[in-house]
Structure formats: structure tokens, C-alpha cells
Design an enzyme around this catalytic site. Structure first.
Site, PDB file in Angstrom:
ATOM      1  N   LYS A 278     -11.646  -2.252   4.635  1.00 44.70           N
ATOM      2  CA  LYS A 278     -12.170  -2.255   3.242  1.00 44.70           C
ATOM      3  C   LYS A 278     -12.530  -3.835   2.739  1.00 44.70           C
ATOM      4  O   LYS A 278     -12.110  -4.851   3.223  1.00 44.70           O
ATOM      5  CB  LYS A 278     -11.065  -1.533   2.397  1.00 44.70           C
ATOM      6  N   ARG A 313      -5.085   5.919   7.895  1.00 43.59           N
ATOM      7  CA  ARG A 313      -6.612   6.308   7.913  1.00 43.59           C
ATOM      8  C   ARG A 313      -7.134   5.117   8.610  1.00 43.59           C
ATOM      9  O   ARG A 313      -7.139   4.132   7.902  1.00 43.59           O
ATOM     10  CB  ARG A 313      -7.076   7.034   6.927  1.00 43.59           C
TER      11      ARG A 313
END
Length: 336
Positions: A278, A313
Site C-alpha cells: 500500500k 492479506r
């Protein structure tokens, strides 16, 4: 309101009276007691009431057929042209199937999504999203793949088709709030559901997000979503939460959440951490290319596991599995 955050430890020197954290690999002997209007304080677990002790220490129910007493790796498969890190790589069905089979060698769960929810992403029509995801899921099942498959969607019709094709978990980034029909479809399916925290939509969620207290506001929002999911007919034993790193959060918001993730164990359900590749990792590490953020992604994943996150994840399954194996060996002295 009082918030109780267990202070997680993995040190082999465990004092008498320490409790297992959520029935898992961490333990805690103290908690941080937090209020919105006063300074936090640290207290011993001996000072907690029995209900709180049981909620924080109790083993979580199996989720999607997987025990939650060890960290589980969820592999990300984006069947999209525009996801922030792997958009377009697996859009062709044969490429998606090859990647899914590769991931399945190390992943406990495969998470398949057909709509990008990166900041600024536009909504995809449900029919197109279904056409991207359901055939891949069906082909994997037809090919004998038996790992749990989650459908990453906020649309009820997409979820329904995915369940029919063989998906066994729903991962909704809006915690059942985007589509009014989603809660009913999820309840009827009988499948476990991951409720993620987010604000607004992908198109607008990064437009100056604001919280009075990001940690407590996200906690309260997820607590409310859990209650509403239960009211819709989804048993709490089939629910998990995700604080939604990067979804409607600034860099500082993300770091505050990451530093105190263990608060979410107080909700009494499994917790998923999704931070792989991210933007905040790129900001801190000065790496603009999302595909080159593996080292930072591994660091964040292991920080989450050190706070007892039951599911991680990730895009890089094999690398995460190796890092996790070494982390576990190093923190347990090689004990199984």
C-alpha cells in the site's frame, strides 16, 4: 466508554497468570485501558472482570474451515485492469488460473476480486465484475482446488454468482453497507464474512479523511457493523473484521492503527490485516513502484502477526510464507 487493548507478547519467558491472546500464539499479562477523555493506563489481567478476560483470551471459532490458532495467509488475486499494484496482470482467465494455482501452494485462502478499490477507482458494473470473477472461481473448483476462496466484492449479485461458482467467504470492503441486498445474500449463503472498515467510496475516500480518534472511531464502527451483521442473520461465529488500512486513512491514521492493532481483539472475532504494497509503505520507504514494496510489506505483515492478527492479506504469498515461518521459528525457539 472503556476500551481494553491487550498488550501482546511473544517472549518465551511468560509470567504466571499471563493469558493467551485470542487463543493464539501471543500472550498478555497487562492491558491498556483507554478512554476518549482521559489518559490511558496500564493494568494487570488480574484486575479484569471474567467476561473481559474470556473475550480477550478465548480461542476464536474456525473461520472458513481454518483454525485461527496460527496466522493464515490470504493471497490476493485481482482480476482487474486497474488495481494499484497488479492491475492487468491477471485479467486474462488463463493468467488468473495460473497465478491462483501458484498462490495456492502457500496460501490458506485465495481472495479474488474483479473491481479495483484503490483510491480514485471508478465503480465497475456488476455484470462485468461477475464476468471477471465467477468463471475463474468455477474453473479453480473444476480443477480440483479445495482451498477456501473469498470473493472480494461490495455487490450482492457478484457475491451470489461467486458463491454459486464455489467461493466460500465474502470479503466486503464496505462491511455490507454499499449494497442494501448484501447482508441478506451473505446471511442466506451461510458463508463467513469479513467486515472491513472504510469511509465513502474509493473515488472519494482519500479526500481529507478525518477522525476524532482514528483507533477508537474505527473500533466503534466495526463494533456497530458486527451488531448489524448479526441482526441480519449472520452468526457472530462466522464474522471477522479488518480495520481497513489505507481505506479512508492518512499516513498517520494508518500508523496509529498499526501500532495498536491488538485493540480489535476485544471485538471477540478474528482480525485480518491487509496492508500489502500500500501507498503508506511507499511513502515511508521512498518507493513509488508498488511492485517493489515487498520488504516493507513483509515488515508490516510480521508486525501484525506480533499483535495476533489471525489473517494476513498479501500479494506475495511465497515470500510472506517464508518470512512467517522464520518469524515463528525465531520467536518459539523452533518449537512447533
Amino acid at each position: 466508554m472503556t476500551y481494553i487493548r491487550p498488550i501482546p507478547m511473544t517472549d518465551p519467558a511468560r509470567p504466571a497468570g499471563a493469558l493467551p491472546l485470542a487463543g493464539g500464539w501471543c500472550w498478555f499479562s497487562h492491558v491498556e485501558v483507554i478512554h476518549r477523555d482521559e489518559a490511558p493506563r496500564i493494568v494487570s489481567v488480574a484486575d479484569l472482570d471474567g467476561e473481559t478476560r474470556d473475550r480477550l483470551s478465548g480461542k476464536r471459532p474456525d473461520f472458513g474451515g481454518l483454525s485461527m490458532d496460527r496466522p493464515r495467509v490470504m493471497g490476493i488475486l485481482n482480476v482487474t485492469p486497474d488495481s494499484f499494484s497488479d492491475g492487468g496482470l491477471f485479467l486474462r482467465p488463463e493468467a488468473a488460473l495460473m497465478q491462483a494455482r501458484k498462490m495456492a501452494a502457500g496460501a490458506d485462502i485465495l481472495d479474488i476480486g474483479g473491481e479495483s478499490t484503490r483510491p480514485g477507482a471508478a465503480e465497475v458494473e456488476a455484470a462485468e465484475e461477475t464476468a471477471r470473477t465467477a468463471p475463474v472461481i468455477a474453473a479453480l473448483r473444476d480443477g480440483g482446488l479445495d482451498v477456501p476462496i473469498s470473493i472480494d466484492t461490495r455487490k450482492a449479485s457478484v457475491a451470489r454468482s461467486a458463491f454459486a461458482a464455489g467461493a466460500t467467504i465474502l470479503n466486503d470492503v464496505t462491511a455490507l453497507q454499499f449494497d442494501p441486498a448484501m447482508a441478506r445474500v451473505a446471511a442466506q449463503s451461510g458463508c463467513p464474512v469479513i467486515l472491513m472498515h472504510s469511509i465513502a467510496t474509493p473515488q472519494t475516500m482519500q479526500n481529507d479523511p478525518y477522525y476524532d480518534d482514528v483507533l477508537l472511531d474505527v473500533y466503534d464502527a466495526l463494533s456497530t457493523r458486527l451488531a448489524e451483521a448479526e441482526a441480519a442473520g449472520i452468526p457472530r461465529a462466522k464474522l471477522a473484521v479488518d480495520p481497513g488500512i489505507g481505506f479512508g486513512k492518512t499516513l498517520q491514521h494508518n500508523l496509529i492503527l498499526l501500532s495498536r492493532l491488538s485493540l480489535f481483539h476485544n471485538l471477540g472475532v478474528p482480525v485480518l490485516l491487509g496492508a500489502s504494497r500500500k501507498r503508506f509503505i511507499g511513502t515511508i520507504s521512498a518507493e513509488s513502484d508498488a511492485q517493489k514494496r515487498l520488504p516493507g510489506s513483509l515488515a508490516v505483515a510480521l508486525a501484525g502477526v506480533a499483535q495476533g492478527m489471525q489473517m494476513i492479506r498479501v500479494h506475495d504469498v511465497a515470500e510472506t510464507r517464508q518470512a512467517l515461518s522464520l518469524w515463528q521459528a525465531a520467536t518459539t525457539g523452533g518449537a512447533a
